[in-house]
Scaffold this motif. Structure first.
Motif, PDB file in Angstrom:
ATOM      1  N   ASP A  97      29.134 -29.999 -13.086  1.00 47.91           N
ATOM      2  CA  ASP A  97      28.106 -29.438 -12.272  1.00 47.91           C
ATOM      3  C   ASP A  97      26.848 -30.101 -12.473  1.00 47.91           C
ATOM      4  O   ASP A  97      26.612 -30.485 -13.718  1.00 47.91           O
ATOM      5  N   VAL A  98      26.332 -30.440 -11.447  1.00 52.02           N
ATOM      6  CA  VAL A  98      24.879 -31.263 -11.654  1.00 52.02           C
ATOM      7  C   VAL A  98      23.889 -30.475 -11.180  1.00 52.02           C
ATOM      8  O   VAL A  98      24.230 -29.686 -10.144  1.00 52.02           O
ATOM      9  N   TYR A  99      22.808 -29.982 -11.975  1.00 52.41           N
ATOM     10  CA  TYR A  99      21.911 -29.224 -11.646  1.00 52.41           C
ATOM     11  C   TYR A  99      20.371 -29.753 -11.695  1.00 52.41           C
ATOM     12  O   TYR A  99      20.094 -30.894 -12.339  1.00 52.41           O
ATOM     13  N   PHE A 100      19.489 -29.114 -10.971  1.00 53.33           N
ATOM     14  CA  PHE A 100      17.914 -29.517 -10.984  1.00 53.33           C
ATOM     15  C   PHE A 100      17.267 -28.144 -11.538  1.00 53.33           C
ATOM     16  O   PHE A 100      18.009 -27.015 -11.169  1.00 53.33           O
ATOM     17  N   GLY A 101      16.062 -28.345 -11.965  1.00 55.86           N
ATOM     18  CA  GLY A 101      15.454 -27.156 -12.224  1.00 55.86           C
ATOM     19  C   GLY A 101      13.918 -27.385 -12.457  1.00 55.86           C
ATOM     20  O   GLY A 101      13.339 -28.338 -12.388  1.00 55.86           O
ATOM     21  N   GLY A 134      20.222 -32.358 -14.896  1.00 56.81           N
ATOM     22  CA  GLY A 134      21.130 -32.251 -15.679  1.00 56.81           C
ATOM     23  C   GLY A 134      22.448 -32.239 -15.298  1.00 56.81           C
ATOM     24  O   GLY A 134      22.577 -32.011 -14.161  1.00 56.81           O
ATOM     25  N   ALA A 135      23.411 -32.540 -16.233  1.00 62.17           N
ATOM     26  CA  ALA A 135      24.932 -32.110 -15.980  1.00 62.17           C
ATOM     27  C   ALA A 135      25.497 -31.519 -16.987  1.00 62.17           C
ATOM     28  O   ALA A 135      25.282 -31.509 -18.147  1.00 62.17           O
ATOM     29  N   ARG A 136      26.495 -30.564 -16.558  1.00 61.37           N
ATOM     30  CA  ARG A 136      27.243 -29.555 -17.481  1.00 61.37           C
ATOM     31  C   ARG A 136      28.594 -29.798 -17.291  1.00 61.37           C
ATOM     32  O   ARG A 136      28.992 -30.080 -15.918  1.00 61.37           O
ATOM     33  N   PHE A 137      29.688 -29.789 -18.357  1.00 60.84           N
ATOM     34  CA  PHE A 137      30.838 -30.115 -18.358  1.00 60.84           C
ATOM     35  C   PHE A 137      31.579 -29.164 -19.090  1.00 60.84           C
ATOM     36  O   PHE A 137      31.303 -29.107 -20.216  1.00 60.84           O
ATOM     37  N   ALA A 138      32.574 -28.574 -18.525  1.00 60.52           N
ATOM     38  CA  ALA A 138      33.638 -27.758 -19.425  1.00 60.52           C
ATOM     39  C   ALA A 138      34.383 -28.626 -20.373  1.00 60.52           C
ATOM     40  O   ALA A 138      34.831 -29.585 -19.937  1.00 60.52           O
ATOM     41  N   VAL A 139      34.395 -27.880 -21.512  1.00 56.46           N
ATOM     42  CA  VAL A 139      35.067 -28.900 -22.567  1.00 56.46           C
ATOM     43  C   VAL A 139      36.151 -27.871 -23.160  1.00 56.46           C
ATOM     44  O   VAL A 139      37.142 -28.500 -23.769  1.00 56.46           O
ATOM     45  N   SER A 144      30.695 -25.233 -22.563  1.00 60.64           N
ATOM     46  CA  SER A 144      30.410 -26.327 -21.817  1.00 60.64           C
ATOM     47  C   SER A 144      29.364 -27.042 -22.557  1.00 60.64           C
ATOM     48  O   SER A 144      28.558 -26.812 -23.371  1.00 60.64           O
ATOM     49  N   ALA A 145      29.550 -28.543 -22.386  1.00 58.90           N
ATOM     50  CA  ALA A 145      28.721 -29.504 -23.046  1.00 58.90           C
ATOM     51  C   ALA A 145      27.571 -29.785 -21.862  1.00 58.90           C
ATOM     52  O   ALA A 145      27.928 -29.608 -20.615  1.00 58.90           O
ATOM     53  N   PHE A 146      26.235 -30.068 -22.145  1.00 51.25           N
ATOM     54  CA  PHE A 146      25.438 -30.585 -21.406  1.00 51.25           C
ATOM     55  C   PHE A 146      24.398 -31.658 -21.620  1.00 51.25           C
ATOM     56  O   PHE A 146      24.318 -31.674 -22.793  1.00 51.25           O
ATOM     57  N   ALA A 147      23.920 -32.338 -20.958  1.00 42.40           N
ATOM     58  CA  ALA A 147      22.834 -33.212 -21.078  1.00 42.40           C
ATOM     59  C   ALA A 147      21.934 -33.171 -19.906  1.00 42.40           C
ATOM     60  O   ALA A 147      22.276 -33.132 -18.668  1.00 42.40           O
ATOM     61  N   GLU A 148      20.494 -33.391 -20.196  1.00 43.82           N
ATOM     62  CA  GLU A 148      19.420 -33.162 -19.293  1.00 43.82           C
ATOM     63  C   GLU A 148      18.342 -33.934 -19.589  1.00 43.82           C
ATOM     64  O   GLU A 148      18.094 -34.349 -20.943  1.00 43.82           O
ATOM     65  N   LEU A 149      17.632 -34.241 -18.662  1.00 42.17           N
ATOM     66  CA  LEU A 149      16.236 -35.090 -18.943  1.00 42.17           C
ATOM     67  C   LEU A 149      15.065 -34.147 -18.282  1.00 42.17           C
ATOM     68  O   LEU A 149      15.473 -34.158 -16.810  1.00 42.17           O
TER      69      LEU A 149
END
Length: 187
Positions: A97-101, A134-139, A144-149
């Motif tokens: 999942d790619v998201y903005f906020g 950011g991006a969120r990945f099911a692990v 879920s793991a995520f990374a964002e800036l």
């Protein structure tokens, strides 16, 4: 009667689609400020954040964070922070999942000392309107793991008081805040 049953089923589906999740993440906060035409050197600081996210629907969520920031602004003191953010998925494929906020965050640190019977207190507080991607990945199931800036403008207020006197100053700038972590779906 048939319309009532269909409406009830659809509303039930929407409410069951919403999920609560708890998250734990590591952050790095770096501010860039200018005062009187000069660059102000502010140390970056690592932090640990606990978050609660509530999915409003399949594409949007709100998140509240509480953050501990050791050595905030190079103060060698424990700082506290928080952030309230609206997140919107823009691309979903399978387990990613790619998201903005956007939202608003704050952080603060203070220190006080007493010398010769006079207490001196200093506080630094920042208000940070935030935009993030950011991006969120099911692990694993439920994880879920995520990374964002994140980044945006930053409004820093410095205040100090000693005895009966106090002074304060405000400086403006910008901040960057990368974050990595994981979430666990609790509902």
């Amino acid at each position: 009667m048939k319309k009532i049953l269909i409406t009830t089923a659809l509303l039930g589906t929407v409410s069951f689609a919403a999920a609560d999740s708890l998250g734990l993440s590591g952050t790095y906060n770096k501010g860039f400020y200018r005062a009187d035409g000069e660059s102000v050197d502010v140390d970056g600081s690592f932090g640990v954040s606990l978050s609660y996210t509530y999915d409003l629907d399949a594409m949007s969520a709100i998140r509240a964070d509480l953050e501990l920031l050791p050595n905030l602004y190079g103060s060698e003191k424990l700082g506290f922070g928080g952030e309230f953010t609206y997140l919107r998925s823009v691309m979903t494929s399978g387990e990613a999942d790619v998201y903005f906020g956007g939202g608003v965050g704050f952080n603060t640190v203070s220190d006080s000392a007493t010398s010769n019977g006079v207490t001196t207190t200093a506080r630094v507080t920042a208000i940070n309107p935030t935009l993030l991607a950011g991006a969120r990945f099911a692990v694993a199931p439920g994880f879920s793991a995520f990374a964002e800036l994140a980044g945006g403008p930053s409004f820093l207020r410095l205040s100090a008081s000693s005895g009966g006197q106090s002074v304060s100053n405000s400086i403006n700038g910008a901040f960057l805040k990368p974050r990595i972590g994981f979430t666990y779906t609790i509902r």
